[in-house]
Structures are given as structure tokens and as C-alpha cells.
Enzyme design. Structure first.
Site, PDB file in Angstrom:
ATOM      1  N   GLY A 243       0.777  -1.248   0.000  1.00 30.42           N
ATOM      2  CA  GLY A 243       0.000   0.000   0.000  1.00 30.42           C
ATOM      3  C   GLY A 243       0.800   1.287   0.000  1.00 30.42           C
ATOM      4  O   GLY A 243       0.329   2.312  -0.484  1.00 30.42           O
TER       5      GLY A 243
ATOM      6  N   GLU B  55       4.165   3.922   5.960  1.00 33.63           N
ATOM      7  CA  GLU B  55       2.953   3.092   5.892  1.00 33.63           C
ATOM      8  C   GLU B  55       1.862   3.875   5.166  1.00 33.63           C
ATOM      9  O   GLU B  55       1.868   5.113   5.162  1.00 33.63           O
ATOM     10  CB  GLU B  55       2.546   2.738   7.339  1.00 33.63           C
ATOM     11  CG  GLU B  55       1.296   1.926   7.526  1.00 33.63           C
ATOM     12  CD  GLU B  55       1.259   0.575   6.824  1.00 33.63           C
ATOM     13  OE1 GLU B  55       1.422   0.568   5.588  1.00 33.63           O
ATOM     14  OE2 GLU B  55       0.999  -0.437   7.485  1.00 33.63           O
ATOM     15  N   ASP B  56       0.932   3.168   4.542  1.00 33.53           N
ATOM     16  CA  ASP B  56      -0.147   3.864   3.848  1.00 33.53           C
ATOM     17  C   ASP B  56      -1.198   4.398   4.824  1.00 33.53           C
ATOM     18  O   ASP B  56      -1.557   5.567   4.786  1.00 33.53           O
ATOM     19  CB  ASP B  56      -0.802   2.956   2.779  1.00 33.53           C
ATOM     20  CG  ASP B  56      -1.264   1.608   3.312  1.00 33.53           C
ATOM     21  OD1 ASP B  56      -1.061   1.311   4.508  1.00 33.53           O
ATOM     22  OD2 ASP B  56      -1.832   0.823   2.524  1.00 33.53           O
TER      23      ASP B  56
ATOM     24  N   ASP C   1      -5.110   1.962  10.779  1.00 31.74           N
ATOM     25  CA  ASP C   1      -6.542   1.763  10.992  1.00 31.74           C
ATOM     26  C   ASP C   1      -6.732   1.276  12.434  1.00 31.74           C
ATOM     27  O   ASP C   1      -6.739   2.074  13.363  1.00 31.74           O
ATOM     28  CB  ASP C   1      -6.998   0.755   9.923  1.00 31.74           C
ATOM     29  CG  ASP C   1      -8.488   0.526   9.869  1.00 31.74           C
ATOM     30  OD1 ASP C   1      -9.245   1.423  10.234  1.00 31.74           O
ATOM     31  OD2 ASP C   1      -8.903  -0.567   9.452  1.00 31.74           O
TER      32      ASP C   1
ATOM     33  N   LYS D  61      -6.831   6.653  10.657  1.00 30.24           N
ATOM     34  CA  LYS D  61      -8.254   6.562  10.998  1.00 30.24           C
ATOM     35  C   LYS D  61      -8.354   6.346  12.505  1.00 30.24           C
ATOM     36  O   LYS D  61      -8.537   5.215  12.957  1.00 30.24           O
ATOM     37  CB  LYS D  61      -8.893   5.356  10.283  1.00 30.24           C
ATOM     38  CG  LYS D  61      -9.322   5.601   8.865  1.00 30.24           C
ATOM     39  CD  LYS D  61     -10.279   4.513   8.394  1.00 30.24           C
ATOM     40  CE  LYS D  61      -9.606   3.522   7.500  1.00 30.24           C
ATOM     41  NZ  LYS D  61     -10.510   2.495   6.941  1.00 30.24           N
TER      42      LYS D  61
ATOM     43  N   PHE E  55     -13.769   3.231   4.150  1.00 29.38           N
ATOM     44  CA  PHE E  55     -12.759   2.447   3.449  1.00 29.38           C
ATOM     45  C   PHE E  55     -12.296   3.248   2.242  1.00 29.38           C
ATOM     46  O   PHE E  55     -13.091   3.626   1.388  1.00 29.38           O
ATOM     47  CB  PHE E  55     -13.294   1.079   3.024  1.00 29.38           C
ATOM     48  CG  PHE E  55     -12.170   0.160   2.657  1.00 29.38           C
ATOM     49  CD1 PHE E  55     -11.478  -0.539   3.634  1.00 29.38           C
ATOM     50  CD2 PHE E  55     -11.757   0.034   1.340  1.00 29.38           C
ATOM     51  CE1 PHE E  55     -10.404  -1.347   3.315  1.00 29.38           C
ATOM     52  CE2 PHE E  55     -10.686  -0.776   1.001  1.00 29.38           C
ATOM     53  CZ  PHE E  55     -10.013  -1.469   1.990  1.00 29.38           C
ATOM     54  N   VAL E  56     -10.996   3.513   2.191  1.00 29.20           N
ATOM     55  CA  VAL E  56     -10.459   4.386   1.139  1.00 29.20           C
ATOM     56  C   VAL E  56      -9.530   3.620   0.205  1.00 29.20           C
ATOM     57  O   VAL E  56      -8.901   2.633   0.597  1.00 29.20           O
ATOM     58  CB  VAL E  56      -9.725   5.615   1.728  1.00 29.20           C
ATOM     59  CG1 VAL E  56     -10.699   6.564   2.383  1.00 29.20           C
ATOM     60  CG2 VAL E  56      -8.627   5.198   2.707  1.00 29.20           C
TER      61      VAL E  56
ATOM     62  N   ASP F  49      -5.544  -0.153  -1.854  1.00 31.76           N
ATOM     63  CA  ASP F  49      -6.338  -1.028  -2.715  1.00 31.76           C
ATOM     64  C   ASP F  49      -7.600  -1.511  -2.033  1.00 31.76           C
ATOM     65  O   ASP F  49      -7.757  -1.436  -0.820  1.00 31.76           O
ATOM     66  CB  ASP F  49      -5.517  -2.272  -3.093  1.00 31.76           C
ATOM     67  CG  ASP F  49      -5.416  -3.249  -1.926  1.00 31.76           C
ATOM     68  OD1 ASP F  49      -4.972  -2.824  -0.841  1.00 31.76           O
ATOM     69  OD2 ASP F  49      -5.812  -4.423  -2.086  1.00 31.76           O
TER      70      ASP F  49
ATOM     71  N   ARG G 157      -5.167   0.871  -6.970  1.00 31.32           N
ATOM     72  CA  ARG G 157      -3.909   1.451  -6.480  1.00 31.32           C
ATOM     73  C   ARG G 157      -3.424   2.572  -7.387  1.00 31.32           C
ATOM     74  O   ARG G 157      -2.692   3.455  -6.962  1.00 31.32           O
ATOM     75  CB  ARG G 157      -2.818   0.370  -6.402  1.00 31.32           C
ATOM     76  CG  ARG G 157      -3.058  -0.690  -5.351  1.00 31.32           C
ATOM     77  CD  ARG G 157      -1.777  -1.490  -5.119  1.00 31.32           C
ATOM     78  NE  ARG G 157      -2.005  -2.762  -4.462  1.00 31.32           N
ATOM     79  CZ  ARG G 157      -2.072  -2.945  -3.146  1.00 31.32           C
ATOM     80  NH1 ARG G 157      -1.958  -1.916  -2.336  1.00 31.32           N
ATOM     81  NH2 ARG G 157      -2.264  -4.141  -2.641  1.00 31.32           N
TER      82      ARG G 157
HETATM   83  P1  IMP Z   1      -4.650  -1.992  10.693  1.00 30.30           P
HETATM   84  O1  IMP Z   1      -3.825  -3.184  11.108  1.00 30.30           O
HETATM   85  O2  IMP Z   1      -6.104  -2.183  11.008  1.00 30.30           O
HETATM   86  O3  IMP Z   1      -4.135  -0.681  11.254  1.00 30.30           O
HETATM   87  O4  IMP Z   1      -4.632  -1.914   9.127  1.00 30.30           O
HETATM   88  C1  IMP Z   1      -3.478  -1.803   8.468  1.00 30.30           C
HETATM   89  C2  IMP Z   1      -3.570  -2.167   7.011  1.00 30.30           C
HETATM   90  O5  IMP Z   1      -4.889  -2.472   6.549  1.00 30.30           O
HETATM   91  C3  IMP Z   1      -3.122  -0.978   6.232  1.00 30.30           C
HETATM   92  O6  IMP Z   1      -1.713  -0.963   6.114  1.00 30.30           O
HETATM   93  C4  IMP Z   1      -3.815  -1.180   4.925  1.00 30.30           C
HETATM   94  O7  IMP Z   1      -3.032  -2.022   4.103  1.00 30.30           O
HETATM   95  C5  IMP Z   1      -5.101  -1.867   5.291  1.00 30.30           C
HETATM   96  N1  IMP Z   1      -6.190  -0.878   5.399  1.00 30.30           N
HETATM   97  C6  IMP Z   1      -6.775  -0.411   6.512  1.00 30.30           C
HETATM   98  N2  IMP Z   1      -7.742   0.473   6.221  1.00 30.30           N
HETATM   99  C7  IMP Z   1      -7.752   0.580   4.880  1.00 30.30           C
HETATM  100  C8  IMP Z   1      -8.536   1.368   3.955  1.00 30.30           C
HETATM  101  O8  IMP Z   1      -9.414   2.170   4.292  1.00 30.30           O
HETATM  102  N3  IMP Z   1      -8.242   1.182   2.641  1.00 30.30           N
HETATM  103  C9  IMP Z   1      -7.267   0.330   2.186  1.00 30.30           C
HETATM  104  N4  IMP Z   1      -6.522  -0.401   3.011  1.00 30.30           N
HETATM  105  C10 IMP Z   1      -6.769  -0.288   4.349  1.00 30.30           C
HETATM  106 MG    MG Z   2      -0.648  -1.428   4.417  1.00 31.38          MG
END
Ligand code: IMP
Ligand code: MG
Length: 198
Positions: A66, A121-122, A125, A153, A174-175, A181, A187
């Protein structure tokens, strides 16, 4: 034939959206952050990173997949000696939810011991992926370890994790786009947009 994105997308973005959603199976995203806003913020982030990190080389760790678009723009704005290495990560879960179980699909090529590391990092969440990666990289004894995430987020955070440099805080949607992606699609959108979950 009518395209449903016509009702949802500002006129100035319409040509780009239509090009990127030409496939009838792709839902058109609702623009959230324009390419221009992102570019301006990336330049600010690069300046903040350069000002905050100790002098010397930076070891940039890009989280695949990402963050690849964001990192490509970011590193070109950091006027420093730096190296880029890549960490491939897969978080298991349903299409738009993270489980927190993280698999390393591609490990770093170089050791980071004694290096000033910037993790790129992208999006953060729940925070589970980043927490896991920070714990993993800390065991490799970098001189310092900081995080730059394009998107945050905070409403969905499930575990404490500090992000040193954040591009944009966004609401709980969700973005996609600018590297992010949904099932490996979108992407290549030059902006960040929201898609409905489903
Ligand atoms: P986390 O572990 O919940 O913080 O999520 C981390 C990963 O989930 C990110 O690095 C993204 O790859 C993916 N992710 C979380 N939210 C989104 C979103 O809104 N769009 C796309 N990918 C997401
Ligand atoms: Mg990611």
C-alpha cells in the site's frame, strides 16, 4: 452509456475517475483527497521529517504494497542521504477488515541495527499491523525508529501506537487510491477516494 460516477464526482476529477473505473466491475470511488492536496502535504511531511531526524543517513522502510506510491513521492522530497528497503506484509481478514494477524511476505534486505529508521505506511486503521511491525523492527536494534503514515483513521484504533508523522486524519471510511487497494484494485488512482463496503 451513463456512468454512475457522474453524480458523485466533482467535474474536475471526472475524466480521471472515468478512466480509472472504465471496467464495469469497478465501483467509482468518491474523491476524498485530491492529488494536489496530497502532493502539498507530502512536501510538508518531507520537510518535517528532515527537520526532526538526527543528521546523517535515513533508512527508509516501505511497507508493501500500500505505501509504494506514497513512499515514491515522499523520498523524492527528502533532501538527505537515504536508503530504501521494503517489507512485504499481509494482514489476514475479510476484504475491508484487519484481523491483526500479520505475515511477512518479503523481509528487509539489509540489517537496520544502528540505523535511523523511518517506517513508511499507507494507513493506520486498528493499529494492529503497525504495532506488530514496530515490535518486530525494535528487536533488530535500530538507533531510532519513527513512523510516517499517509492516512490515520483514529476512530478505529484498537491498540495504542504512536505515529510520528501523519499526512491526513480521515473519518471511518474504506479508502482506495494513491497506492491503497480494495482486493488489489484502485492502487493507480492518483487521488484518495471512498468506496462503499460490500
Ligand atoms: P490496521 O492493522 O487495522 O491498522 O490496518 C493496516 C492495514 O490495513 C493498512 O496498512 C492497509 O493495508 C489496510 N487498510 C486499513 N484500512 C484501509 C482502507 O481504508 N483502505 C485500504 N486499506 C486499508
Ligand atoms: Mg498497508
Amino acid at each position: 452509456m451513463d456512468n454512475p460516477s457522474r453524480d458523485r464526482v466533482p467535474g474536475y476529477l471526472l475524466p480521471m475517475c472515468l478512466q480509472h473505473t472504465r471496467s464495469p466491475t469497478l465501483r467509482p470511488p468518491q474523491p476524498l483527497l485530491s492529488a494536489e492536496r496530497i502532493a502539498a502535504r507530502v512536501a510538508e511531511l518531507a520537510r518535517a521529517i528532515d527537520a526532526a531526524l538526527p543528521p546523517g543517513a535515513i533508512h527508509v522502510v516501505v511497507i508493501l504494497r500500500g505505501a509504494f506510491v506514497f513512499a515514491a513521492d515522499l523520498v523524492r522530497q527528502i533532501p538527505r542521504d537515504l536508503r530504501c528497503d521494503f517489507l512485504g506484509v499481509r494482514s489476514y481478514g475479510a476484504a475491508t477488515k484487519t484481523s491483526g494477524i500479520v505475515e511477512i511476505t518479503h523481509d528487509l534486505e539489509w540489517p537496520i541495527i544502528g540505523e535511523h529508521v523511518l517506517l513508511v505506511e499507507d494507513i493506520v486503521d486498528t493499529g494492529l499491523t503497525l504495532r506488530h511491525l514496530l515490535d518486530l523492527l525494535a528487536t533488530r536494534q535500530p538507533a531510532s525508529l519513527r513512523v510516517c503514515a499517509l492516512l490515520d483513521k483514529p476512530a478505529r484504533r484498537r491498540i495504542g501506537v504512536s505515529v510520528d508523522f501523519v499526512g491526513f486524519e480521515i473519518p471511518d471510511h474504506f479508502v482506495v487510491g494513491y497506492g491503497l487497494d480494495h482486493e488489489q484494485r484502485y492502487r493507480n488512482l492518483p487521488f484518495v477516494g471512498v468506496i462503499d463496503e460490500g
